[in-house]
Design a protein around this motif. Structure first.
Motif, PDB file in Angstrom:
ATOM      1  N   ARG A  48       0.738  -1.176   0.190  1.00 24.70           N
ATOM      2  CA  ARG A  48       0.081   0.165   0.168  1.00 24.70           C
ATOM      3  C   ARG A  48       1.038   1.388   0.006  1.00 24.70           C
ATOM      4  O   ARG A  48       0.509   2.115  -0.700  1.00 24.70           O
ATOM      5  CB  ARG A  48      -0.950  -0.159   1.195  1.00 24.70           C
ATOM      6  CG  ARG A  48      -1.699   1.183   1.382  1.00 24.70           C
ATOM      7  CD  ARG A  48      -2.554   1.563   0.068  1.00 24.70           C
ATOM      8  NE  ARG A  48      -3.813   0.423   0.217  1.00 24.70           N
ATOM      9  CZ  ARG A  48      -4.538   0.430  -1.098  1.00 24.70           C
ATOM     10  NH1 ARG A  48      -4.491   1.387  -2.018  1.00 24.70           N
ATOM     11  NH2 ARG A  48      -5.297  -0.621  -1.064  1.00 24.70           N
ATOM     12  N   THR A  49       1.967   1.310   0.750  1.00 27.67           N
ATOM     13  CA  THR A  49       2.837   2.560   0.607  1.00 27.67           C
ATOM     14  C   THR A  49       3.575   2.790  -0.506  1.00 27.67           C
ATOM     15  O   THR A  49       3.528   3.864  -1.141  1.00 27.67           O
ATOM     16  CB  THR A  49       4.184   2.097   1.803  1.00 27.67           C
ATOM     17  OG1 THR A  49       3.343   1.960   3.146  1.00 27.67           O
ATOM     18  CG2 THR A  49       5.226   3.437   1.764  1.00 27.67           C
ATOM     19  N   ALA A  96       7.441  13.749   2.999  1.00 23.87           N
ATOM     20  CA  ALA A  96       8.936  13.202   2.954  1.00 23.87           C
ATOM     21  C   ALA A  96       8.769  11.747   3.899  1.00 23.87           C
ATOM     22  O   ALA A  96       9.761  10.828   3.518  1.00 23.87           O
ATOM     23  CB  ALA A  96       9.514  14.118   4.091  1.00 23.87           C
ATOM     24  N   GLU A  97       8.129  11.498   4.655  1.00 21.29           N
ATOM     25  CA  GLU A  97       8.043  10.183   5.322  1.00 21.29           C
ATOM     26  C   GLU A  97       7.486   8.882   4.265  1.00 21.29           C
ATOM     27  O   GLU A  97       8.002   8.019   4.516  1.00 21.29           O
ATOM     28  CB  GLU A  97       7.204  10.048   6.486  1.00 21.29           C
ATOM     29  CG  GLU A  97       7.979  10.823   7.750  1.00 21.29           C
ATOM     30  CD  GLU A  97       9.150  10.367   8.168  1.00 21.29           C
ATOM     31  OE1 GLU A  97       9.590   9.050   7.940  1.00 21.29           O
ATOM     32  OE2 GLU A  97       9.924  11.165   8.544  1.00 21.29           O
ATOM     33  N   LEU A  98       6.612   9.369   3.576  1.00 24.93           N
ATOM     34  CA  LEU A  98       6.071   8.289   2.243  1.00 24.93           C
ATOM     35  C   LEU A  98       7.392   8.035   1.410  1.00 24.93           C
ATOM     36  O   LEU A  98       7.494   6.835   1.120  1.00 24.93           O
ATOM     37  CB  LEU A  98       4.806   8.855   1.628  1.00 24.93           C
ATOM     38  CG  LEU A  98       4.280   7.945   0.699  1.00 24.93           C
ATOM     39  CD1 LEU A  98       3.899   6.810   1.099  1.00 24.93           C
ATOM     40  CD2 LEU A  98       3.125   8.690  -0.074  1.00 24.93           C
ATOM     41  N   VAL A  99       7.987   9.096   0.862  1.00 25.64           N
ATOM     42  CA  VAL A  99       9.038   8.963  -0.018  1.00 25.64           C
ATOM     43  C   VAL A  99      10.019   7.869   0.845  1.00 25.64           C
ATOM     44  O   VAL A  99      10.548   7.019   0.273  1.00 25.64           O
ATOM     45  CB  VAL A  99       9.773  10.192  -0.445  1.00 25.64           C
ATOM     46  CG1 VAL A  99      10.739  10.046  -1.111  1.00 25.64           C
ATOM     47  CG2 VAL A  99       8.476  10.995  -1.280  1.00 25.64           C
ATOM     48  N   ASN A 100      10.444   8.432   1.979  1.00 27.55           N
ATOM     49  CA  ASN A 100      11.238   7.463   2.820  1.00 27.55           C
ATOM     50  C   ASN A 100      10.842   6.185   2.975  1.00 27.55           C
ATOM     51  O   ASN A 100      11.692   5.269   2.652  1.00 27.55           O
ATOM     52  CB  ASN A 100      11.742   8.083   4.107  1.00 27.55           C
ATOM     53  CG  ASN A 100      12.851   7.649   4.799  1.00 27.55           C
ATOM     54  OD1 ASN A 100      13.779   7.463   4.313  1.00 27.55           O
ATOM     55  ND2 ASN A 100      12.745   7.525   6.004  1.00 27.55           N
ATOM     56  N   VAL A 109       3.752   5.004   8.424  1.00 31.30           N
ATOM     57  CA  VAL A 109       3.108   5.001   9.688  1.00 31.30           C
ATOM     58  C   VAL A 109       2.483   6.596  10.178  1.00 31.30           C
ATOM     59  O   VAL A 109       3.056   7.510   9.923  1.00 31.30           O
ATOM     60  CB  VAL A 109       4.176   4.678  10.925  1.00 31.30           C
ATOM     61  CG1 VAL A 109       3.458   4.685  12.114  1.00 31.30           C
ATOM     62  CG2 VAL A 109       4.975   3.509  10.441  1.00 31.30           C
ATOM     63  N   VAL A 110       1.319   6.517  10.545  1.00 27.64           N
ATOM     64  CA  VAL A 110       0.523   7.595  10.954  1.00 27.64           C
ATOM     65  C   VAL A 110       0.084   7.372  12.289  1.00 27.64           C
ATOM     66  O   VAL A 110      -0.397   6.437  12.771  1.00 27.64           O
ATOM     67  CB  VAL A 110      -0.812   7.863  10.182  1.00 27.64           C
ATOM     68  CG1 VAL A 110      -1.731   9.040  10.649  1.00 27.64           C
ATOM     69  CG2 VAL A 110      -0.391   7.981   8.726  1.00 27.64           C
ATOM     70  N   SER A 124       8.439   6.490   8.787  1.00 27.19           N
ATOM     71  CA  SER A 124       8.421   5.285   8.347  1.00 27.19           C
ATOM     72  C   SER A 124       9.144   4.399   8.856  1.00 27.19           C
ATOM     73  O   SER A 124       9.833   4.502   9.616  1.00 27.19           O
ATOM     74  CB  SER A 124       9.379   5.691   6.908  1.00 27.19           C
ATOM     75  OG  SER A 124      10.571   6.467   7.509  1.00 27.19           O
ATOM     76  N   ALA A 125       8.423   3.137   8.709  1.00 25.02           N
ATOM     77  CA  ALA A 125       8.998   1.750   9.294  1.00 25.02           C
ATOM     78  C   ALA A 125       9.788   1.117   8.199  1.00 25.02           C
ATOM     79  O   ALA A 125       9.415   0.987   7.295  1.00 25.02           O
ATOM     80  CB  ALA A 125       8.031   1.051  10.081  1.00 25.02           C
ATOM     81  N   PRO A 126      10.902   0.576   8.692  1.00 25.05           N
ATOM     82  CA  PRO A 126      11.729  -0.186   8.080  1.00 25.05           C
ATOM     83  C   PRO A 126      11.087  -1.720   7.843  1.00 25.05           C
ATOM     84  O   PRO A 126      10.218  -1.847   8.538  1.00 25.05           O
ATOM     85  CB  PRO A 126      13.214  -0.404   8.532  1.00 25.05           C
ATOM     86  CG  PRO A 126      12.778  -0.382   9.974  1.00 25.05           C
ATOM     87  CD  PRO A 126      11.596   0.587  10.189  1.00 25.05           C
ATOM     88  N   PRO A 127      11.730  -2.061   6.585  1.00 24.17           N
ATOM     89  CA  PRO A 127      10.845  -3.540   6.317  1.00 24.17           C
ATOM     90  C   PRO A 127      11.262  -4.580   7.226  1.00 24.17           C
ATOM     91  O   PRO A 127      10.418  -5.594   7.443  1.00 24.17           O
ATOM     92  CB  PRO A 127      11.425  -3.941   4.876  1.00 24.17           C
ATOM     93  CG  PRO A 127      12.613  -3.121   4.822  1.00 24.17           C
ATOM     94  CD  PRO A 127      12.436  -1.840   5.490  1.00 24.17           C
TER      95      PRO A 127
END
Length: 133
Positions: A48-49, A96-100, A109-110, A124-127
């Motif tokens: 989804r991201t 910025a967080e979506l791109v990261n 993450v919201v 942003s959370a890492p995989p």
């Protein structure tokens, strides 16, 4: 102060039951909610991201498109409502967080919390994060 009180009352209520299958299936397919105390986090899935990022690239990153693609897609009413209310102030951070998150293959993450400042944040959370799938 009024907004913090309204959010506090909303957080203390249990989430509304999902409509037959639709919201539950969407939530399971596109993200996870984690709530503790007066804070809730919504983790969008990796798929989804990535989809949100490519869609916003195609729509030239307008704030209204981003609002619809990010906040309106969160099935948890508390996080979605807080996201909508604060989005105009934190749009650049959300972008910025979506791109990261996209660039590292992770998840957007919201986070919504009852607070007098910064009640909605984006991260942003890492995989490798267990909540990012």
């Amino acid at each position: 102060m009024v907004a913090a009180l309204a959010l506090a009352l909303t957080f203390l209520q249990p989430p509304a039951p999902a409509a037959a299958g639709t919201a539950t299936q969407f939530a399971a397919a596109s993200g996870r909610v984690q709530c503790a105390g007066l804070t809730c986090r919504y983790y969008f899935s990796q798929a989804r991201t990535a989809k949100m990022k490519t869609t916003l690239d195609a729509r030239e990153w307008t704030a209204s498109a981003a609002l619809q693609i990010i906040c309106f897609r969160i099935p948890h009413k508390v996080v979605a409502g807080a996201c909508v209310l604060a989005f105009s102030w934190v749009y650049d951070r959300a972008r910025a967080e979506l791109v990261n998150a996209y660039e590292m293959g992770g998840c957007l993450v919201v986070q919504a919390r009852v607070s007098l400042r910064r009640s909605v944040t984006f991260a942003s959370a890492p995989p490798s994060d267990s909540r990012c799938f």
